[in-house]
Design a protein around this motif. Sequence first.
Motif, short mmCIF file in Angstrom:
data_model
loop_
_atom_site.label_atom_id
_atom_site.label_comp_id
_atom_site.label_asym_id
_atom_site.label_seq_id
_atom_site.Cartn_x
_atom_site.Cartn_y
_atom_site.Cartn_z
N ILE A 111 31.02 38.35 35.56
CA ILE A 111 30.30 39.58 35.80
C ILE A 111 30.92 40.28 37.81
O ILE A 111 31.56 41.37 37.86
N SER A 112 30.99 39.03 38.14
CA SER A 112 31.45 39.33 39.64
C SER A 112 32.45 39.91 39.27
O SER A 112 33.03 41.03 40.10
N ALA A 113 33.47 39.60 39.04
CA ALA A 113 35.05 39.62 38.95
C ALA A 113 35.30 40.91 38.41
O ALA A 113 35.94 42.03 38.57
N ALA A 114 34.15 41.05 37.06
CA ALA A 114 34.39 42.48 36.54
C ALA A 114 33.50 44.00 38.01
O ALA A 114 34.17 45.14 38.19
N GLY A 115 33.18 43.32 38.47
CA GLY A 115 32.37 44.26 39.71
C GLY A 115 33.09 44.46 40.57
O GLY A 115 33.27 45.55 41.06
N GLY A 116 33.92 43.28 41.22
CA GLY A 116 35.24 43.56 41.81
C GLY A 116 36.07 45.10 41.72
O GLY A 116 36.38 45.09 42.68
#
Length: 200
Positions: A111-116
């Motif tokens: 989720i965080s990688a996609a958010g980045g």
Amino acid sequence: MTQPKIQKYVFIALLVAQGVVIGLLERMIPFPFAFAPGAKLGLANLITIVALFTMSFSDSFLLLWMRLILTALLGGTLSTFLYSAGGALLSYFGMLLIKQLGPNRVSIIGISAAGGVLHNVGQLLVASFIAQSWTVMLYLPILSFIGILAGSAIGIAANYLFEHVRTLNYLRTNYSQIQTQKKRQRHLRHLQKESHYDKN
């Protein structure tokens, strides 16, 4: 005002303060690629992830706007606010949608990688609008790579916080249980409506 509400507002205020500090510190870090003015690593997304897993949509969205506005007032300009808002909003809604897939399909790191990635996409979209040219989007591949690395690192940090900070672990578990109960209630109401229609 009841005790739970006071605790909720204190928690929101603490996260906002931490997000503002991270945002101000991030602006002091020179970005290695001058071709995308205003683009940053999005380190304050750590606060957004914590909010997504510990509070409701309305509270986390309020936190996001408070962080953006205070960061701009304390050390920014209109252009930096636009860049930050574009990246933060696209990242927020993207992570919110991906989170709906459930923990069995996507982890916090994913989720965080996609958010980045979405954070940098949002900032490039703002840059394209300001420059009145889509050529800025040519830098998306390299910024996406940077976003994946930064987002993964932030996801790992969020995982560590949830596992080792007792309060965050409790809030995350409590929020997850509340969401599960709401889903069950919606499912029961749906079954009751279907039963009512069948009887008629």
